[in-house]
Design a protein around this motif. Structure first.
Motif, PDB file in Angstrom:
ATOM      1  N   VAL A 174      39.440  -2.591  45.509  1.00 29.96           N
ATOM      2  CA  VAL A 174      39.756  -3.160  46.829  1.00 29.96           C
ATOM      3  C   VAL A 174      38.910  -2.475  47.907  1.00 29.96           C
ATOM      4  CG1 VAL A 174      41.558  -3.276  48.607  1.00 29.96           C
ATOM      5  CG2 VAL A 174      42.063  -3.986  46.253  1.00 29.96           C
ATOM      6  N   LEU A 175      38.777  -1.157  47.799  1.00 24.22           N
ATOM      7  CA  LEU A 175      37.944  -0.443  48.763  1.00 24.22           C
ATOM      8  C   LEU A 175      36.508  -0.966  48.705  1.00 24.22           C
ATOM      9  CD1 LEU A 175      38.055   3.351  49.519  1.00 24.22           C
ATOM     10  CD2 LEU A 175      35.866   2.171  49.368  1.00 24.22           C
ATOM     11  N   ALA A 176      35.997  -1.114  47.486  1.00 23.52           N
ATOM     12  CA  ALA A 176      34.623  -1.614  47.324  1.00 23.52           C
ATOM     13  C   ALA A 176      34.495  -3.034  47.876  1.00 23.52           C
ATOM     14  CB  ALA A 176      34.219  -1.567  45.847  1.00 23.52           C
ATOM     15  N   ARG A 177      35.454  -3.895  47.561  1.00 27.69           N
ATOM     16  CA  ARG A 177      35.400  -5.280  48.048  1.00 27.69           C
ATOM     17  C   ARG A 177      35.440  -5.339  49.571  1.00 27.69           C
ATOM     18  NH1 ARG A 177      39.729  -8.487  44.099  1.00 27.69           N
ATOM     19  NH2 ARG A 177      38.485  -8.325  42.184  1.00 27.69           N
ATOM     20  N   ASP A 178      36.304  -4.531  50.167  1.00 26.66           N
ATOM     21  CA  ASP A 178      36.393  -4.534  51.632  1.00 26.66           C
ATOM     22  C   ASP A 178      35.054  -4.147  52.264  1.00 26.66           C
ATOM     23  OD1 ASP A 178      38.983  -5.432  51.885  1.00 26.66           O
ATOM     24  OD2 ASP A 178      39.871  -3.443  52.147  1.00 26.66           O
ATOM     25  N   LEU A 179      34.400  -3.132  51.690  1.00 22.78           N
ATOM     26  CA  LEU A 179      33.090  -2.726  52.220  1.00 22.78           C
ATOM     27  C   LEU A 179      32.072  -3.842  52.041  1.00 22.78           C
ATOM     28  CD1 LEU A 179      32.768   0.969  50.928  1.00 22.78           C
ATOM     29  CD2 LEU A 179      33.428   0.188  53.205  1.00 22.78           C
ATOM     30  N   GLN A 180      32.109  -4.489  50.878  1.00 24.27           N
ATOM     31  CA  GLN A 180      31.145  -5.563  50.601  1.00 24.27           C
ATOM     32  C   GLN A 180      31.322  -6.745  51.548  1.00 24.27           C
ATOM     33  OE1 GLN A 180      32.321  -5.908  46.262  1.00 24.27           O
ATOM     34  NE2 GLN A 180      30.138  -6.274  46.105  1.00 24.27           N
ATOM     35  N   ASN A 181      32.579  -7.133  51.737  1.00 22.99           N
ATOM     36  CA  ASN A 181      32.851  -8.353  52.489  1.00 22.99           C
ATOM     37  C   ASN A 181      32.628  -8.183  53.989  1.00 22.99           C
ATOM     38  OD1 ASN A 181      33.511  -9.851  50.205  1.00 22.99           O
ATOM     39  ND2 ASN A 181      35.626  -9.161  50.226  1.00 22.99           N
ATOM     40  N   GLU A 182      32.699  -6.958  54.448  1.00 23.57           N
ATOM     41  CA  GLU A 182      32.454  -6.653  55.853  1.00 23.57           C
ATOM     42  C   GLU A 182      31.039  -7.130  56.213  1.00 23.57           C
ATOM     43  OE1 GLU A 182      33.962  -5.600  59.165  1.00 23.57           O
ATOM     44  OE2 GLU A 182      35.136  -4.938  57.439  1.00 23.57           O
ATOM     45  N   PRO A 183      30.893  -7.863  57.291  1.00 27.50           N
ATOM     46  CA  PRO A 183      29.547  -8.346  57.649  1.00 27.50           C
ATOM     47  C   PRO A 183      28.633  -7.197  58.087  1.00 27.50           C
ATOM     48  CG  PRO A 183      31.122  -8.875  59.378  1.00 27.50           C
ATOM     49  CD  PRO A 183      31.920  -8.336  58.223  1.00 27.50           C
ATOM     50  N   SER A 184      27.328  -7.449  58.038  1.00 24.33           N
ATOM     51  CA  SER A 184      26.395  -6.341  58.261  1.00 24.33           C
ATOM     52  C   SER A 184      26.323  -5.930  59.729  1.00 24.33           C
ATOM     53  CB  SER A 184      25.000  -6.696  57.738  1.00 24.33           C
ATOM     54  OG  SER A 184      24.325  -7.541  58.645  1.00 24.33           O
ATOM     55  N   ASP A 275      23.908 -13.941  52.165  1.00 22.07           N
ATOM     56  CA  ASP A 275      24.479 -13.141  51.080  1.00 22.07           C
ATOM     57  C   ASP A 275      23.864 -11.748  51.003  1.00 22.07           C
ATOM     58  OD1 ASP A 275      26.285 -14.990  50.270  1.00 22.07           O
ATOM     59  OD2 ASP A 275      25.093 -15.754  48.596  1.00 22.07           O
ATOM     60  N   MET A 276      22.781 -11.541  51.703  1.00 23.16           N
ATOM     61  CA  MET A 276      22.121 -10.224  51.620  1.00 23.16           C
ATOM     62  C   MET A 276      22.886  -9.133  52.371  1.00 23.16           C
ATOM     63  SD  MET A 276      19.825  -9.992  49.405  1.00 23.16           S
ATOM     64  CE  MET A 276      20.579 -11.146  48.273  1.00 23.16           C
ATOM     65  N   LYS A 277      24.033  -9.515  52.979  1.00 18.95           N
ATOM     66  CA  LYS A 277      24.950  -8.464  53.447  1.00 18.95           C
ATOM     67  C   LYS A 277      25.550  -7.739  52.244  1.00 18.95           C
ATOM     68  CE  LYS A 277      29.477 -10.751  53.514  1.00 18.95           C
ATOM     69  NZ  LYS A 277      30.710 -10.983  54.246  1.00 18.95           N
ATOM     70  N   PHE A 278      25.529  -8.417  51.071  1.00 17.23           N
ATOM     71  CA  PHE A 278      26.093  -7.820  49.857  1.00 17.23           C
ATOM     72  C   PHE A 278      25.130  -6.866  49.163  1.00 17.23           C
ATOM     73  CE2 PHE A 278      28.612 -11.889  49.885  1.00 17.23           C
ATOM     74  CZ  PHE A 278      29.867 -11.310  50.002  1.00 17.23           C
ATOM     75  N   ASP A 279      23.973  -6.618  49.770  1.00 19.60           N
ATOM     76  CA  ASP A 279      22.971  -5.792  49.093  1.00 19.60           C
ATOM     77  C   ASP A 279      23.325  -4.298  49.123  1.00 19.60           C
ATOM     78  OD1 ASP A 279      20.702  -5.923  47.492  1.00 19.60           O
ATOM     79  OD2 ASP A 279      19.324  -5.569  49.163  1.00 19.60           O
ATOM     80  N   MET A 280      24.519  -4.025  49.624  1.00 22.79           N
ATOM     81  CA  MET A 280      25.048  -2.651  49.604  1.00 22.79           C
ATOM     82  C   MET A 280      26.117  -2.494  48.532  1.00 22.79           C
ATOM     83  SD  MET A 280      27.738  -4.025  50.922  1.00 22.79           S
ATOM     84  CE  MET A 280      28.839  -2.641  51.163  1.00 22.79           C
ATOM     85  N   SER A 281      26.205  -3.476  47.638  1.00 22.77           N
ATOM     86  CA  SER A 281      27.300  -3.498  46.657  1.00 22.77           C
ATOM     87  C   SER A 281      27.293  -2.297  45.701  1.00 22.77           C
ATOM     88  CB  SER A 281      27.244  -4.792  45.853  1.00 22.77           C
ATOM     89  OG  SER A 281      27.486  -5.900  46.692  1.00 22.77           O
ATOM     90  N   GLY A 282      26.122  -1.828  45.324  1.00 19.65           N
ATOM     91  CA  GLY A 282      26.056  -0.651  44.449  1.00 19.65           C
ATOM     92  C   GLY A 282      26.703   0.546  45.128  1.00 19.65           C
ATOM     93  N   GLY A 283      26.367   0.743  46.386  1.00 19.30           N
ATOM     94  CA  GLY A 283      26.971   1.838  47.159  1.00 19.30           C
ATOM     95  C   GLY A 283      28.471   1.649  47.306  1.00 19.30           C
ATOM     96  N   ALA A 284      28.893   0.406  47.523  1.00 26.72           N
ATOM     97  CA  ALA A 284      30.329   0.124  47.666  1.00 26.72           C
ATOM     98  C   ALA A 284      31.059   0.450  46.366  1.00 26.72           C
ATOM     99  CB  ALA A 284      30.536  -1.343  48.042  1.00 26.72           C
TER     100      ALA A 284
END
Ligand code: BES
Ligand code: MN
Ligand code: ZN
Length: 495
Positions: A174-184, A275-284
């Motif tokens: 959930v923490l990771a998803r929240d970070l991912q879904n947050e807009p850039s 969708d490139m706001k999700f390019d931080m998914s590894g970090g999330a």
């Protein structure tokens, strides 16, 4: 978030008090014990056969206290896995929510008193929590109803703890998803750094954040260069969990966190660029995993390295044809500024050497090619150590965050040899996931595995019952599963 509870099977299913009671049924099995009269008829008449993904809702079931019985199909016994359980628990929880109920109970399809029951509880708790997930903080009108309690029906020993563990694992996702879904425009590198500080604070970890000047001073030139042309400064995030022995070599987790990847000067086309706001998914995923490492108090040493930047063009931006000297001292010729992930990861991987790590696992939305190769359903897994690769693969299987081994033949390394520099940052179109992996391999001298999560990190539609559209949180639970394994054995992959 839904509260996960356990207990209440003292009187069998009959006494369970919840607005909805979900009972799992295997395909072609006998009617589960405790179901009577009309309910048993529903099963016998063949309207409901227990097929995977199927369900039937029975109102005022005979002999049960709960006013609603939801029969959920598990499919055949031979195909049963913990992931089936995550899915049916998610389906039960979301069905109860859509019926606007407050409480749901879930009967485990695993024999009482068995060790498997704890693992099953964990999976059910994960599935329910993750299935109910939604990201609605930017909706000005509150969305539908929330389910308040999901009770796993069992008084068995260890089950309450299993539920708690499952809830902690789900919280990591959930923490990771929240970070991912947050807009850039909100989730900038400094925003991620702030979340990392909070994780450190919560669990007593050490945190170090390098700002632009410190990144330059440290010689993290790939990160500094990609981040040079963005108004929001880059950050290099270091989190250290010291749960193991003082001289025990740590596991290092590295996560790509490009908070927006426009491609830079080699700018991407408009379609899908959001969708490139999700390019931080590894970090999330890495930050989510660290949260669970802390909340579970895992007795291992773990370091998280999260290089974070935007990739945006301006007059000061790096350009195709430029040559950079990365942190390791190797030189790279830029073919495309859109292959930025490998530049910041190369820096993090060479920074990791100072820890003499037992193993390093990096995860990154690195290549569209990996998404093309494996579709939405597995990360690409590459590396230099067969034992570690097998360990990651197994953790993927157990967590439901699958990873599939891809090759790093020497020929892929040939493809990224530079003309004017040691390396080039693109090997062309063919084998794109593998030439990216081969690039990273140039910067490691320890057991290493790489997860290309471009296909699994997010989706425009739900991937399964417990993975709604948007950020998936993968591979947070895979990483935690692997670290729990290390904590159990107290040693490395080949032990
Ligand atoms: N962040 C992208 C990879 C990506 C693309 C992830 C689509 C998810 C969906 C990465 O930085 C990138 O742009 N990679 C290029 C590499 C190429 C230029 C060598 C790619 O995959 O096209
Ligand atoms: Mn890119
Ligand atoms: Zn990228």
């Amino acid at each position: 978030m839904v509260r996960i509870a356990t207990g209440g099977d003292g009187g069998g299913l009959a006494g369970v008090e919840a607005d909805l009671l979900a009972v799992c049924v295997f395909e072609d099995d006998d009617v589960p014990q405790g179901l009577l009269g009309g309910t048993a008829e529903v099963l016998k008449d063949g309207d409901f056969s227990g097929k995977k993904g199927s369900s039937a809702l029975v109102y005022n079931p005979d002999g049960l206290r709960s006013p609603r019985l939801l029969l959920v199909g598990l499919g055949s016994r031979s195909s049963f896995s913990l992931d089936t359980l995550r899915r049916v628990a998610a389906a039960a929880a979301t069905r109860a929510r859509s019926l606007k109920l407050d409480s749901a109970a879930f009967a485990l399809p695993v024999a009482e008193g068995s060790a498997a029951r704890v693992a099953a509880t964990e999976a059910a708790a994960e599935g329910a929590t993750l299935g109910l997930y939604r990201f609605d903080r930017y909706k000005t009108k509150a969305e539908e109803h929330d389910l308040s309690t999901f009770t796993i029906v069992s008084d068995d020993e260890g089950v309450a703890e299993g539920a708690e563990t499952g809830a902690k694992l789900a919280a990591a996702t959930v923490l990771a998803r929240d970070l991912q879904n947050e807009p850039s425009n909100t989730a900038t590198p400094e925003f991620l750094a702030q979340r990392a500080r909070e994780i450190a604070e919560r669990h007593g970890m050490d945190v170090t954040i390098l700002d632009r000047a410190a990144i330059e001073a440290e010689g993290l030139n790939g990160l500094a260069t990609v981040g040079r042309s963005a108004e929001n400064e880059p950050r290099f995030i270091v989190l250290e969990h010291k749960g193991g022995g003082e001289d025990e070599a740590p596991i290092v987790l590295v996560g790509k966190a490009v908070t927006f990847d426009s491609g830079g000067i080699s700018i991407k086309p408009t379609a899908g660029m959001e969708d490139m706001k999700f390019d931080m998914s590894g970090g999330a995923g890495v930050l989510g995993a660290m949260d669970a490492v802390g909340s579970l108090g895992l007795p291992v040493n773990v370091v998280a390295l999260v290089p974070s930047t935007e990739n945006l063009p301006d007059g000061n931006a790096f350009k195709p044809g430029d040559v950079l000297t990365l942190h390791s001292g190797k030189t790279v010729e830029i073919v495309t500024t859109d292959a930025e992930g490998r530049l910041i990861l190369a820096d993090a991987l060479s920074y990791a050497r100072r820890y003499n790590p037992a193993a390093v696992i990096d995860c990154a939305t690195l290549t569209g090619a990996c998404h093309v190769a494996l579709g939405d359903h597995a990360s690409g897994l590459m590396g230099n150590d067969d034992g570690l690769i097998e360990e990651v693969r197994n953790a993927g299987e157990a967590s439901g965050e699958r990873a599939w081994h891809l090759p790093l033949f020497d020929e892929y390394t040939e493809q990224i040899r530079g003309n004017t520099a040691d390396l080039r940052n693109s090997g062309g179109r063919y084998g794109g996931a593998l030439t990216a992996g081969a690039f990273l391999k140039e910067f490691v001298d320890y057991p290493w595995a790489h997860l290309d999560i471009a296909g699994v990190a997010y989706g425009a539609k739900a991937k399964n019952a417990y993975t709604p559209k948007g950020g998936s949180g993968a591979p947070a639970r895979l990483l935690v599963e692997l670290l729990r394994g290390r904590a159990r054995t107290g040693e490395g992959a080949n032990a």
